[in-house]
Motif scaffolding. Sequence first.
Motif, short mmCIF file in Angstrom:
data_model
loop_
_atom_site.label_atom_id
_atom_site.label_comp_id
_atom_site.label_asym_id
_atom_site.label_seq_id
_atom_site.Cartn_x
_atom_site.Cartn_y
_atom_site.Cartn_z
N SER A 6 -31.00 -1.62 -31.57
CA SER A 6 -29.66 -1.10 -31.42
C SER A 6 -28.68 -1.69 -32.43
O SER A 6 -27.49 -1.52 -32.32
CB SER A 6 -29.20 -1.45 -30.01
N GLY A 8 -31.00 -12.14 -23.04
CA GLY A 8 -32.13 -12.86 -23.61
C GLY A 8 -32.16 -14.31 -23.18
O GLY A 8 -33.15 -14.99 -23.35
N ARG A 20 -26.77 2.18 -26.39
CA ARG A 20 -26.70 3.54 -26.87
C ARG A 20 -25.50 3.67 -27.80
O ARG A 20 -24.52 2.95 -27.63
CB ARG A 20 -26.43 4.48 -25.68
N ALA A 63 -20.15 -15.12 -28.45
CA ALA A 63 -18.97 -14.37 -28.02
C ALA A 63 -19.25 -12.88 -28.11
O ALA A 63 -20.04 -12.44 -28.95
CB ALA A 63 -17.78 -14.71 -28.90
N GLN A 64 -18.60 -12.11 -27.24
CA GLN A 64 -18.67 -10.66 -27.38
C GLN A 64 -17.28 -10.17 -27.74
O GLN A 64 -16.28 -10.59 -27.13
CB GLN A 64 -19.17 -10.00 -26.09
N LEU A 65 -17.21 -9.34 -28.76
CA LEU A 65 -15.93 -8.83 -29.25
C LEU A 65 -15.97 -7.31 -29.26
O LEU A 65 -17.05 -6.71 -29.39
CB LEU A 65 -15.66 -9.33 -30.67
N CYS A 93 -27.51 -13.95 -32.13
CA CYS A 93 -26.77 -12.77 -31.66
C CYS A 93 -27.72 -11.64 -31.27
O CYS A 93 -27.39 -10.81 -30.43
CB CYS A 93 -25.81 -12.27 -32.73
N MET A 149 -21.95 -12.47 -37.26
CA MET A 149 -21.81 -11.54 -36.14
C MET A 149 -22.75 -10.36 -36.35
O MET A 149 -23.24 -10.13 -37.45
CB MET A 149 -20.37 -11.01 -36.07
N ARG A 195 -14.04 1.18 -34.18
CA ARG A 195 -14.79 -0.05 -34.36
C ARG A 195 -13.84 -1.16 -34.80
O ARG A 195 -12.80 -0.88 -35.40
CB ARG A 195 -15.87 0.13 -35.43
N LEU A 223 -22.47 -8.63 -39.70
CA LEU A 223 -21.23 -9.12 -40.29
C LEU A 223 -21.49 -10.56 -40.69
O LEU A 223 -21.45 -11.48 -39.87
CB LEU A 223 -20.09 -9.02 -39.28
N GLY A 238 -32.69 -11.22 -27.35
CA GLY A 238 -32.79 -10.26 -26.25
C GLY A 238 -32.66 -8.83 -26.74
O GLY A 238 -32.96 -7.90 -26.01
N GLU A 239 -32.18 -8.63 -27.94
CA GLU A 239 -32.01 -7.26 -28.46
C GLU A 239 -33.22 -6.88 -29.33
O GLU A 239 -33.74 -5.80 -29.27
CB GLU A 239 -30.73 -7.14 -29.30
N LEU A 288 -22.05 4.78 -29.00
CA LEU A 288 -20.83 5.13 -28.28
C LEU A 288 -19.78 5.49 -29.33
O LEU A 288 -19.46 4.66 -30.19
CB LEU A 288 -20.36 3.94 -27.43
N GLN A 337 -22.97 -6.16 -35.16
CA GLN A 337 -22.36 -5.03 -34.45
C GLN A 337 -23.46 -4.06 -34.03
O GLN A 337 -24.31 -3.70 -34.85
CB GLN A 337 -21.35 -4.30 -35.32
N PHE A 338 -23.42 -3.67 -32.78
CA PHE A 338 -24.44 -2.77 -32.25
C PHE A 338 -23.95 -1.32 -32.30
O PHE A 338 -22.78 -1.05 -32.59
CB PHE A 338 -24.80 -3.19 -30.82
N VAL A 339 -24.85 -0.42 -32.00
CA VAL A 339 -24.54 1.01 -32.08
C VAL A 339 -23.43 1.44 -31.12
O VAL A 339 -22.78 2.46 -31.33
CB VAL A 339 -25.79 1.89 -31.82
N ASP A 340 -23.20 0.66 -30.07
CA ASP A 340 -22.14 1.01 -29.13
C ASP A 340 -20.78 0.42 -29.54
O ASP A 340 -19.80 0.57 -28.82
CB ASP A 340 -22.50 0.58 -27.70
N GLY A 341 -20.74 -0.26 -30.69
CA GLY A 341 -19.49 -0.84 -31.16
C GLY A 341 -19.29 -2.27 -30.71
O GLY A 341 -18.41 -2.96 -31.20
N SER A 342 -20.12 -2.73 -29.80
CA SER A 342 -20.01 -4.11 -29.32
C SER A 342 -20.40 -5.07 -30.44
O SER A 342 -21.36 -4.83 -31.17
CB SER A 342 -20.96 -4.30 -28.12
N VAL A 343 -19.62 -6.14 -30.58
CA VAL A 343 -19.91 -7.16 -31.59
C VAL A 343 -20.26 -8.45 -30.87
O VAL A 343 -19.54 -8.89 -29.98
CB VAL A 343 -18.68 -7.38 -32.50
N ILE A 344 -21.40 -9.03 -31.24
CA ILE A 344 -21.78 -10.33 -30.71
C ILE A 344 -21.68 -11.32 -31.86
O ILE A 344 -22.17 -11.07 -32.96
CB ILE A 344 -23.20 -10.32 -30.11
N ALA A 345 -21.00 -12.44 -31.60
CA ALA A 345 -20.79 -13.45 -32.64
C ALA A 345 -21.36 -14.78 -32.17
O ALA A 345 -21.39 -15.06 -30.98
CB ALA A 345 -19.29 -13.60 -32.90
N LEU A 365 -17.39 1.02 -23.03
CA LEU A 365 -18.47 0.16 -23.53
C LEU A 365 -19.15 -0.62 -22.39
O LEU A 365 -20.37 -0.51 -22.23
CB LEU A 365 -17.94 -0.78 -24.62
#
Lengths: 392, 392
Positions: free
Chosen positions: A169, B159, B282, B261-263, A156, A251, B288, A174, A159-160, B284, A253-261, B270
Amino acid sequence: MKTIAILGSTGSIGTQTLDVVRANGDIRVAAVSAGKNVSLLERQIREFHPELACVWEERDARLLRERVADLPVKVVYGMEGLKEVAICEEAQILVTAIVGMIGIVPTIEAIKAGKDIALANKETLVTAGHLIMPLAKQCGVKILPVDSEHSAIFQCLNGERECGQDHGSLHKILLTASGGPFRGKSYEELKKVRVEDALKHPNWSMGQKITIDSTTMVNKGLEVMEACWLFDVTPDQIQVVVQPQSIIHSMVQFVDGSVIAQLGTPDMRLPIQYALYYPRRRYLAGERLDFAKIGSITFENPDPETFLGLKYAFEAFAAGGSMTTVFNAANERAVSLFLHGRIGFTQIYDIIRYCMDHHSTIQNPDVAQILDTEKRVYEMIETKWPQSGIRS
Amino acid sequence: MKTIAILGSTGSIGTQTLDVVRANGDIRVAAVSAGKNVSLLERQIREFHPELACVWEERDARLLRERVADLPVKVVYGMEGLKEVAICEEAQILVTAIVGMIGIVPTIEAIKAGKDIALANKETLVTAGHLIMPLAKQCGVKILPVDSEHSAIFQCLNGERECGQDHGSLHKILLTASGGPFRGKSYEELKKVRVEDALKHPNWSMGQKITIDSTTMVNKGLEVMEACWLFDVTPDQIQVVVQPQSIIHSMVQFVDGSVIAQLGTPDMRLPIQYALYYPRRRYLAGERLDFAKIGSITFENPDPETFLGLKYAFEAFAAGGSMTTVFNAANERAVSLFLHGRIGFTQIYDIIRYCMDHHSTIQNPDVAQILDTEKRVYEMIETKWPQSGIRS
């Protein structure tokens, strides 16, 4: 062509690592090690032609030497043998699939020798993360997680940021948990759990020790500690989410609220292969997720007041230093006692609690202090629970 | 400090782009454009101080010039004005938040001028993907998706590969769909759908046109086409998965079986912010995801035999060339007729079907041929359905 060495090649992760090697055909196995399973190790040597093989006991080494006398393989044994496997010159990656704190010293040696570590040995980071991670950074080696949850997080974050590097970020991790077969039970009900019930994990087929650890949530606690070291986060950045179907492996969660699982079938060959070829992915034969068939993925909060493993783990990690070794060693011995029918299920928690309560934390322990702490925990348990004269 | 230009600054994506600009404070807005909403455009000019502003009609340009006479902003209009906004020298990124095929030419101009494109204008790729993507590659500009699904895919591939680049390890895209408010209904039931029912999207608050498109699954069909262009995949590499809660915004399956997945919450800021700061994230502000509160995420297969939008889209994309323009233009006009109460819900499908059946595909059309195809579709609909004398 990659070359790897494997600590613990006859165990669950070890044999699946060899499945991955077999399926790909472009990885060479330079060295293998096993505990006592000489027969399987012999078969592995005949198939994969390592130049070095290690067993734990000298007498097993003698036996193995006779059996593979027709092959150009050097047979070694004991801790010196494990270290030899770990620093085996030809290998670029060491797979630490060995179980227990026995893995710490060889892992350190491998890092010093510049080997990347495909890490499946939980105890290494749980007890010696404060030594391993800075050393890995200093030596420029990658710590590649093989656990399904940590591999998920690692994927997840692809690339970050990289493991052990700056925060980037990432807001929180989770960490998903199946909740085990006794999810929803009360503490009173847990007291009546039998060994055969505890060994039935709903989703994953694993070794006995880790199956029990999943049931007590101690495993999730150990994973929280590992994740803190691997991804350079604090425990309050880790939220355990119960996801009973074990489809989501974790999963971020990034600072922008986006969650990658990361999601997948319960197949350990995936994280193993990902670690071996990182950052590239390779085809892997196997079942694929079918979402219409899955139907639904559910989520719950964990119940750390019943499944005390998680609660005690956070507590041990907060105390830091040698306390995580106490948590780990006390659990290891307690699980062994439970598996041998000497204690009840919830006494696993009692033993961990007792040992943590009777230990004065050594901050920033060196390897000798860590191993000494383990020994003292075992002695403490033998004194308090005299029926514990059992070696796991 | 980044500088952007926005085509369609007064629409849903445009105003949310300005929300992102407002919240961050390190993006300069060099140019804005609106259709007819002069009042809002004036307020935007007063707040963000662009040097260039565009409206569609000359008389609105005259009106706006009077209203902002106290500010050093140049007011332009029409297609020439849009092109001026698109190539505005100061901007590094053009946000194409304009609706309709009117976006194609300015987008092409911006790419030629070396601007990265934050792409929210679906029609650009649906009708002219075969022109846009090679041009972007040739000019070394990034096409950054702003749609929530495509941003999700883009984030999942982070990535692993970049948009429009080589296939890497991607096996398939799992494009999620809410299924809309009529999920589970039969075709007979769809016939009775009223405008006010169709405008109630369960999860997202969007413009009217896209809300209807979600309901017919035409939107998902357009997204399949966009995804093919953006991520260089074939339609058989895209599986639409109905995920009614709209928590998962899309997924990617790799060759090893791993699914990323992105959630997120349904917040278009976003993907907008992600595109503007890519590859960095960044903070946001906003709600959440709370997984225990979510409880469950469910999955179903879509029903393309009832919701024909998806089926016709795959068919149009397979025919290729100008057929995707026919699909898009026929739908655009049909939705307008439906919104004006002139046709029933399922007649949207009838109109698309009719137009596709009566069109001879032009392979590899240039921009003039694409725009001509659109015009001929409108004429075809006016001839066949004379009550359609309505401009959307």
